[in-house]
Design a protein around this motif. Structure first.
Motif, PDB file in Angstrom:
ATOM      1  N   ALA A 125       0.834  -1.208   0.000  1.00 59.94           N
ATOM      2  CA  ALA A 125       0.000   0.000   0.000  1.00 59.94           C
ATOM      3  C   ALA A 125       0.867   1.256   0.000  1.00 59.94           C
ATOM      4  CB  ALA A 125      -0.927  -0.008   1.211  1.00 59.94           C
ATOM      5  N   LEU A 126       1.918   1.251   0.821  1.00 60.71           N
ATOM      6  CA  LEU A 126       2.814   2.408   0.875  1.00 60.71           C
ATOM      7  C   LEU A 126       3.596   2.566  -0.426  1.00 60.71           C
ATOM      8  CD1 LEU A 126       4.201   2.041   4.515  1.00 60.71           C
ATOM      9  CD2 LEU A 126       2.614   3.781   3.671  1.00 60.71           C
ATOM     10  N   LEU A 127       4.060   1.451  -0.971  1.00 62.13           N
ATOM     11  CA  LEU A 127       4.811   1.519  -2.227  1.00 62.13           C
ATOM     12  C   LEU A 127       3.918   2.001  -3.359  1.00 62.13           C
ATOM     13  CD1 LEU A 127       7.652   1.040  -3.255  1.00 62.13           C
ATOM     14  CD2 LEU A 127       7.023  -1.314  -3.783  1.00 62.13           C
ATOM     15  N   TYR A 128       2.665   1.543  -3.362  1.00 61.34           N
ATOM     16  CA  TYR A 128       1.711   2.056  -4.348  1.00 61.34           C
ATOM     17  C   TYR A 128       1.624   3.577  -4.246  1.00 61.34           C
ATOM     18  CZ  TYR A 128      -2.719   3.643  -6.249  1.00 61.34           C
ATOM     19  OH  TYR A 128      -3.665   4.363  -6.930  1.00 61.34           O
ATOM     20  N   GLY A 137      -0.228  10.905  -9.549  1.00 59.09           N
ATOM     21  CA  GLY A 137      -1.458  10.156  -9.330  1.00 59.09           C
ATOM     22  C   GLY A 137      -2.024  10.364  -7.944  1.00 59.09           C
ATOM     23  N   THR A 138      -3.001   9.527  -7.582  1.00 61.18           N
ATOM     24  CA  THR A 138      -3.686   9.636  -6.290  1.00 61.18           C
ATOM     25  C   THR A 138      -3.451   8.370  -5.461  1.00 61.18           C
ATOM     26  OG1 THR A 138      -5.751   8.602  -7.024  1.00 61.18           O
ATOM     27  CG2 THR A 138      -5.479  10.970  -7.451  1.00 61.18           C
ATOM     28  N   TRP A 139      -3.935   8.415  -4.206  1.00 66.18           N
ATOM     29  CA  TRP A 139      -3.840   7.267  -3.305  1.00 66.18           C
ATOM     30  C   TRP A 139      -5.034   6.323  -3.445  1.00 66.18           C
ATOM     31  CZ3 TRP A 139      -0.352   5.506   0.372  1.00 66.18           C
ATOM     32  CH2 TRP A 139       0.789   6.291   0.590  1.00 66.18           C
ATOM     33  N   ASN A 140      -5.928   6.588  -4.397  1.00 65.67           N
ATOM     34  CA  ASN A 140      -7.200   5.865  -4.452  1.00 65.67           C
ATOM     35  C   ASN A 140      -7.053   4.351  -4.441  1.00 65.67           C
ATOM     36  OD1 ASN A 140      -8.439   8.308  -4.525  1.00 65.67           O
ATOM     37  ND2 ASN A 140      -8.988   8.266  -6.687  1.00 65.67           N
ATOM     38  N   VAL A 369     -12.925   0.386  -6.447  1.00 66.55           N
ATOM     39  CA  VAL A 369     -12.232   1.671  -6.459  1.00 66.55           C
ATOM     40  C   VAL A 369     -12.423   2.407  -7.778  1.00 66.55           C
ATOM     41  CG1 VAL A 369      -9.980   2.807  -6.185  1.00 66.55           C
ATOM     42  CG2 VAL A 369     -10.515   0.771  -4.847  1.00 66.55           C
ATOM     43  N   TYR A 370     -12.421   1.662  -8.879  1.00 66.32           N
ATOM     44  CA  TYR A 370     -12.433   2.289 -10.213  1.00 66.32           C
ATOM     45  C   TYR A 370     -13.677   1.869 -10.989  1.00 66.32           C
ATOM     46  CZ  TYR A 370      -7.582   3.336  -9.086  1.00 66.32           C
ATOM     47  OH  TYR A 370      -6.440   3.804  -8.476  1.00 66.32           O
ATOM     48  N   PRO A 371     -14.787   2.582 -10.802  1.00 65.50           N
ATOM     49  CA  PRO A 371     -16.014   2.228 -11.526  1.00 65.50           C
ATOM     50  C   PRO A 371     -15.937   2.529 -13.016  1.00 65.50           C
ATOM     51  CG  PRO A 371     -16.331   4.255 -10.264  1.00 65.50           C
ATOM     52  CD  PRO A 371     -14.995   3.705  -9.870  1.00 65.50           C
ATOM     53  N   SER A 372     -15.048   3.445 -13.430  1.00 70.05           N
ATOM     54  CA  SER A 372     -14.912   3.761 -14.851  1.00 70.05           C
ATOM     55  C   SER A 372     -14.338   2.565 -15.604  1.00 70.05           C
ATOM     56  CB  SER A 372     -13.990   4.971 -15.033  1.00 70.05           C
ATOM     57  OG  SER A 372     -13.617   5.109 -16.389  1.00 70.05           O
ATOM     58  N   PRO A 373     -15.014   2.085 -16.675  1.00 65.10           N
ATOM     59  CA  PRO A 373     -14.521   0.916 -17.422  1.00 65.10           C
ATOM     60  C   PRO A 373     -13.101   1.082 -17.934  1.00 65.10           C
ATOM     61  CG  PRO A 373     -16.772   1.428 -18.079  1.00 65.10           C
ATOM     62  CD  PRO A 373     -16.315   2.564 -17.208  1.00 65.10           C
TER      63      PRO A 373
END
Length: 454
Positions: A125-128, A137-140, A369-373
């Protein structure tokens, strides 16, 4: 994973016989399921990259159900929310058993693998976050690379025909169990946007009735519990909490103390009955409708060029191995323990790499987390890329050590007198200071119920 007091605590020592028997039985089914999962994932990738891809998308997105109850869901949604609830039910039952009568019931045996598992969730998670935010980018998607897919990992072990010792297999199973618990907590806490309190209260009352019937009244019969489980699942789904939480909650409520009439532990017995459905049907069907991504040079180019997908791939391929191996090494060093004399740190490194296969739960969290196709396609490709890299690196180390593993496997399973108990568990030694691995591991680890069992 057991040991004595602080100074002679051993990490990845030979398992007590009852624990070894349970692990062997559990992982035998998971291995077969892992092979089916590999086939399903491959079929999904092939199907989604042929002229029949439109048919794949049509079936995946086809809706059916009861609209009045809010259950008019797509096929992909049914497999994610419905079938994976079965998977998490088994995970909850396994966790309950481990906490009550398994290797996690004693602090001295639990501390090392739990530290490794927690580090194996935190570091990815931290490396992401470091990779994604450093590239704008974001932490999403921080939770996507946290999970370990035990079925996929065992499928890989079966494909390369390695004879991994039972202690390492149990370590991998512990990592997966703790990961599953972490994943369900993350889903419940971070991916619940709105809550319907009447439905949530109804689900809680259903769980209370489940507990009363199963634990207090010791009622038998699947016909009592299956309708109740469906109601609990439906109310959980209606509440806004992810429906898979219902599965793990019911698994954790199963009774572990031995049944007075039948002499078996209900949690073990029920998990044994349901595990083939989970490993052989639920997870492969989820993979079939979740892993179908378009694979091309552009797809993997997008993974490398976009911060969030790159963070997911790096989190799985590098974060898992750094977290689990680093956590294991530091835990052993600072608790005064020692690594089993049969193994070397390269073995721990190989298992840590294998744990970077985060397929099923990573895909599930990615969908939340990512609803966008379009974004989801990139995240799925990143999960596949990171899991594939972890599998290939693990295979190299595991195959290099397979001759050693084969000798340990044969020693663990040798039964010259054919009494059903491996000879290694029947060796007695007169010397009081003989190595612990040459003494039978019974007594407190024999599986006798304790006053803690519920």
């Amino acid at each position: 994973m057991t040991g004595g007091n602080r100074k002679d605590r051993t990490f990845l020592d030979r398992l007590p016989l009852p624990e070894r028997t349970f692990v062997t039985d559990a992982l035998r089914t998971e291995t077969v399921g892992g092979m089916v999962l590999l086939a399903a994932a491959t079929a999904a990738l092939v199907w989604a990259n042929t002229p029949l891809s439109s048919a794949y998308e049509s079936i995946r997105d086809f809706h059916f159900g009861i609209d009045a109850l809010g259950l008019d869901l797509s096929v992909a949604h049914w497999t994610a929310d419905g079938l994976l609830a079965i998977f998490f039910f088994v995970a909850g039952a396994e966790l309950k058993r481990e906490l009550v009568v398994g290797e996690l019931r004693h602090r001295r045996t639990a501390v090392l693998p739990v530290i490794a598992a927690v580090c194996g969730m935190a570091v990815p998670a931290l490396l992401y976050g470091l990779v994604a935010t450093s590239r704008g980018g974001t932490w999403n998607g921080w939770a996507v690379p946290m999970a370990t897919d035990i079925a996929f990992a065992l499928g890989v072990l079966a494909v390369i025909d390695t004879h991994l010792p039972s202690a390492l297999r149990a370590f991998l199973l512990t990592l997966a169990i703790v990961d599953d618990l972490g994943a369900i907590l993350v889903i419940a806490v971070f991916y619940t946007s709105t809550i319907s309190f009447p439905a949530l209260i109804g689900a809680a009352l259903g769980l209370g009735l489940f507990f009363h019937l199963h634990t207090r009244r010791c009622v038998h019969g699947w016909y009592w519990y299956l309708p109740l489980a469906l109601v609990i699942w439906g109310l959980t789904h209606a509440s806004g909490v992810h429906a898979t939480v219902a599965g793990v909650a019911m698994g954790l409520l199963l009774r572990v103390a031995k049944d007075g009439e039948r002499g078996r532990r209900p949690a073990e017995h029920i998990a044994h009955l349901v595990r083939p459905l989970s490993a052989g049907v639920a997870i492969p069907l989820f993979a079939l409708f979740a892993a179908g991504v378009s694979v091309s040079g552009d797809t993997f180019g997008d993974v490398v060029s976009n911060p969030e997908p790159l963070g997911v791939a790096v989190g799985l391929a590098a974060g898992k191995v750094l977290g689990i191996f680093g956590g294991s090494y530091l835990a052993v060093r600072f608790t005064g323990a020692r690594l089993s004399r049969d193994l070397v740190w390269a073995d721990v490194l190989a298992v840590a790499m294998l744990a970077g296969i985060g397929f099923t739960v990573s895909l599930l969290i990615g969908e939340l987390v990512y609803p966008s196709p379009e974004d989801l396609e990139h995240i799925k490709a990143a999960v596949l890329l990171g899991s594939l890299a972890s599998a290939l690196l693990a295979c190299v180390l595991l195959r290099a050590r397979n001759s050693k593993y084969r000798r340990l496997y044969e020693e663990e399973n040798l039964d010259v007198n054919a009494d059903g108990i491996p000879d290694i568990y029947q060796r007695h030694t007169a010397a009081p200071d003989a190595p612990s691995r040459n003494r039978p591991r019974h007594g407190g680890d024999s599986g006798t119920p304790s006053t803690r069992e519920r």
